[in-house]
Scaffold this active site. Structure first.
Site, PDB file in Angstrom:
ATOM      1  N   GLU A   1      -5.090 -11.308  -2.843  1.00 25.12           N
ATOM      2  CA  GLU A   1      -5.360  -9.865  -3.004  1.00 25.12           C
ATOM      3  C   GLU A   1      -4.154  -9.299  -3.734  1.00 25.12           C
ATOM      4  O   GLU A   1      -3.098  -9.114  -3.137  1.00 25.12           O
ATOM      5  CB  GLU A   1      -5.516  -9.187  -1.635  1.00 25.12           C
ATOM      6  CG  GLU A   1      -6.710  -9.649  -0.833  1.00 25.12           C
ATOM      7  CD  GLU A   1      -8.037  -9.186  -1.411  1.00 25.12           C
ATOM      8  OE1 GLU A   1      -8.043  -8.285  -2.283  1.00 25.12           O
ATOM      9  OE2 GLU A   1      -9.074  -9.736  -1.012  1.00 25.12           O
TER      10      GLU A   1
ATOM     11  N   PRO B   1       5.493 -11.834   7.131  1.00 21.17           N
ATOM     12  CA  PRO B   1       5.411 -10.444   6.656  1.00 21.17           C
ATOM     13  C   PRO B   1       6.504 -10.162   5.630  1.00 21.17           C
ATOM     14  O   PRO B   1       7.444 -10.963   5.478  1.00 21.17           O
ATOM     15  CB  PRO B   1       5.671  -9.640   7.934  1.00 21.17           C
ATOM     16  CG  PRO B   1       6.531 -10.538   8.782  1.00 21.17           C
ATOM     17  CD  PRO B   1       6.165 -11.959   8.435  1.00 21.17           C
TER      18      PRO B   1
ATOM     19  N   CYS C   1      -2.490  -0.388  -3.582  1.00 24.07           N
ATOM     20  CA  CYS C   1      -3.162  -1.155  -4.639  1.00 24.07           C
ATOM     21  C   CYS C   1      -4.380  -0.411  -5.173  1.00 24.07           C
ATOM     22  O   CYS C   1      -4.862  -0.700  -6.260  1.00 24.07           O
ATOM     23  CB  CYS C   1      -3.568  -2.523  -4.109  1.00 24.07           C
ATOM     24  SG  CYS C   1      -4.630  -2.433  -2.665  1.00 24.07           S
TER      25      CYS C   1
ATOM     26  N   HIS D   1       9.883  -8.659   4.304  1.00 24.68           N
ATOM     27  CA  HIS D   1      11.113  -8.458   5.089  1.00 24.68           C
ATOM     28  C   HIS D   1      11.435  -6.978   5.268  1.00 24.68           C
ATOM     29  O   HIS D   1      12.183  -6.596   6.163  1.00 24.68           O
ATOM     30  CB  HIS D   1      12.293  -9.219   4.469  1.00 24.68           C
ATOM     31  CG  HIS D   1      12.743  -8.668   3.162  1.00 24.68           C
ATOM     32  ND1 HIS D   1      13.832  -7.864   3.048  1.00 24.68           N
ATOM     33  CD2 HIS D   1      12.233  -8.785   1.912  1.00 24.68           C
ATOM     34  CE1 HIS D   1      13.988  -7.511   1.779  1.00 24.68           C
ATOM     35  NE2 HIS D   1      13.028  -8.065   1.073  1.00 24.68           N
TER      36      HIS D   1
ATOM     37  N   TRP E   1       4.608  -4.986   2.125  1.00 23.39           N
ATOM     38  CA  TRP E   1       5.205  -3.939   2.959  1.00 23.39           C
ATOM     39  C   TRP E   1       4.430  -2.626   2.924  1.00 23.39           C
ATOM     40  O   TRP E   1       4.699  -1.729   3.722  1.00 23.39           O
ATOM     41  CB  TRP E   1       6.653  -3.648   2.506  1.00 23.39           C
ATOM     42  CG  TRP E   1       6.787  -3.497   1.022  1.00 23.39           C
ATOM     43  CD1 TRP E   1       7.199  -4.457   0.146  1.00 23.39           C
ATOM     44  CD2 TRP E   1       6.463  -2.345   0.223  1.00 23.39           C
ATOM     45  NE1 TRP E   1       7.150  -3.985  -1.150  1.00 23.39           N
ATOM     46  CE2 TRP E   1       6.702  -2.685  -1.123  1.00 23.39           C
ATOM     47  CE3 TRP E   1       5.988  -1.062   0.509  1.00 23.39           C
ATOM     48  CZ2 TRP E   1       6.481  -1.803  -2.182  1.00 23.39           C
ATOM     49  CZ3 TRP E   1       5.765  -0.182  -0.529  1.00 23.39           C
ATOM     50  CH2 TRP E   1       6.011  -0.554  -1.862  1.00 23.39           C
TER      51      TRP E   1
END
Ligand SMILES: NC(=O)c1ccc[n+]([C@@H]2O[C@H](COP(=O)([O-])OP(=O)(O)OC[C@H]3O[C@@H](n4cnc5c(N)ncnc54)[C@H](O)[C@@H]3O)[C@@H](O)[C@H]2O)c1
Ligand SMILES: N[C@@H](CC=O)C(=O)O
Length: 493
Positions: A259, A185, A293, A187, A160
């Site tokens: 990833e 994707p 990240c 939610h 997300w």
């Protein structure tokens, strides 16, 4: 603020799944609300698909595969470039959808649309360069070589925090290679994915090539992992879920790209101007409210400039504005939900209970329940959660180091290995750190490090494979070796 009265093109807001070129609702009427994290308001609802509908999406991709792979690379390129143009043309609506469902400030959302679109253009072109090799033959009267062929259907499971770019970086590579995709994707942020589907359809991407499925995440992911027709699984998300999907993909021997999480160190050398370095560190820490990240989680500053650095860092942080990303120029929006806020609080409490100093971060100033004020901890140590976990929150932990060897040991003291930042102008120090840091990506004197030409990815528990760059498309290609025998005298060339 609802979605429908914010868009200039209402058809970009879809509350259905997208399967085989059709907008699809669930068969049992089960649905889930999608919440604006800034206000807590419901933006809309999405269906929870049943297992046979997920299998139906794979059926559709399977049927589309033959036709899609048979197109010439330049024909697929044309469709992908049409998609790219539509992403650009609808940038404002896409950014609005993203800010409303994800929370990031509108300028950042516009930046992500641009970033996400750039992968579509990049891979549209790269699809035309999936060259094979010729191999000097060791077999008499034979010609040897390789061809590149699409691997098959790709399942793409995405997070997300970057609701659009994490999809396009995978989908454009797969589709350019000739592979249909089934996207699942997060939610929390389905509407960006569904807007991508609407634009893919308008771009002339055939039915079944780009599918978006919605439903219970563990159930949908398991169905996709178990399906033998799916040959590649590309996942971006947490290391915990990545490990699970890798395990679940073993039975069907899929090509798996992961990833995963990061715990980036940001190392500041003694030669740096503490003000310049502090501005960069704030930018590297707080983008997407720290839910990135690549966020600089552990800031390691040489002891000789530590105090000055902390002062500048705190000053810059204090100037940051926190609020609803839709309203004016805010620097930081909300976190994705209440659990993220609870986790951030727990990380700060843990650090303070173990001796860290809370320099800034007064949560009573937060403008709503999902907001977390930028927080600065100093004196962080390796026994603290803020050190060893990916905090994924606007919580910066700073600590001092004595020399380069200590900085390297501290930086590598984590199971993660995605990205590291180095700030110094000493070329010998740069080279030493660059080589010694156990990370897939090291950025020296630059906060920005990503983009389409870059092989993005991590080592250790941060993932498998690389996305983007000239090798990103390889995740979706098989190498077929051929030997053409009995050719007579042409061999040997
Ligand atoms: N390395 C990268 O490029 C990169 C980029 C963005 C985010 N991330 C990582 O993503 C994480 C944050 O995203 P997140 O919270 O959405 O991650 P997450 O792992 O919770 O979820 C990612 C996806 O997996 C699905 N999922 C969740 N639980 C599942 C389960 N039990 N079984 C199967 N699927 C499941 C989710 O619905 C979502 O689609 C962070 O760790 C961040 O570092 C990594
Ligand atoms: N910022 C990253 C996404 C990580 O969360 C990227 O550019 O891919």
């Amino acid at each position: 603020m609802t979605l429908s009265n914010q868009l200039s093109d209402l058809r970009l807001f879809r509350q259905y799944a997208y399967v085989d070129g059709k907008w699809t609702h669930g068969t049992t009427g089960r649905e889930e609300a999608v919440i604006d994290p800034a206000t807590g308001e419901t933006l809309g609802h999405i269906p929870v698909l049943e297992a046979d509908q997920i299998r139906g999406a794979v059926d559709a991709a399977d049927q589309a595969f033959a036709q899609w792979r048979a197109l010439r690379a330049d024909e697929r390129c044309e469709r992908l470039l049409a998609w790219y143009d539509l992403l650009q043309a609808n940038r404002e609506d896409l950014a609005t959808i993203m800010t409303l469902e994800q929370g990031k400030p509108l300028p950042d959302a516009r930046g992500e649309v641009e970033y996400g679109a750039s992968f579509v253009r990049w891979f549209a072109e790269e699809g035309k360069r999936t060259f094979g090799d010729t191999i000097p033959s060791h077999i008499p009267n034979a010609a040897l070589g390789t061809l590149k062929e699409p691997v098959g259907i790709a399942a793409l499971i995405t997070p997300w925090n970057f609701p659009l770019a994490m999809i396009t970086r995978k989908a454009a590579a797969a589709m350019a290679a000739g592979c249909p995709v089934v996207v699942k994707p997060a939610h929390e942020t389905p509407f960006s994915a569904l807007a991508l589907a609407e634009l893919a359809e308008r771009a002339g991407i055939p039915a079944g090539v780009f599918n978006v499925v919605l439903g219970d995440a563990p159930e949908v992911s398991k169905l996709l992992c178990d399906d033998e027709r799916i040959k590649a699984l590309s996942f971006t998300g947490s290391t915990r879920v990545g490990r699970l999907l890798l395990e679940q993909s073993a039975n069907t021997v899929k090509r798996v790209s992961l990833e995963l999480g990061g715990n980036a160190p940001f190392i500041v050398g003694p030669d740096m101007d503490p003000h310049e370095a502090a501005l960069a560190a704030v930018a590297a820490k707080f983008q997407t409210a720290g839910q990135d990240c690549l966020a600089a989680n552990r800031i390691l500053v040489h002891e000789s400039i530590h105090d000055a650095f902390v002062e500048h860092f705190a000053e810059r942080m204090a100037a940051m504005t926190v609020g609803n990303g839709m309203q004016g120029e805010v620097d930081q929006g909300p976190l994705i939900h209440g659990q993220a806020v609870d986790k951030a609080s727990a990380i700060v409490d843990d650090a303070v209970s173990r001796g860290a100093t809370l320099v800034a971060g007064d949560q009573s100033q937060a403008p709503g329940p999902n907001f977390f004020m930028p927080t600065l901890l100093t004196g962080v140590t390796r026994d603290m959660q803020v050190w060893c976990e990916e905090n994924f929150a606007p919580v910066a932990g700073i600590t001092a180091y004595r020399d380069d060897d200590e900085a390297i040991a501290m930086a590598n003291d984590t199971e993660y290995g995605l990205a590291a930042y180095v700030y110094t102008h000493d070329i010998r120090r740069i080279w030493k750190l660059l080589r010694a840091l156990e990370y897939g990506m090291v950025s020296v004197n630059s906060v920005k490090m990503t983009g389409p030409p870059v092989p993005f990815g991590g080592v250790k528990q941060s993932g498998l494979g690389r996305e983007g760059g000239v090798t990103g498309i390889d995740e979706y290609l098989e190498t077929k070796y051929y030997c053409l025998g009995a050719l007579g005298s042409v061999s040997g060339s």
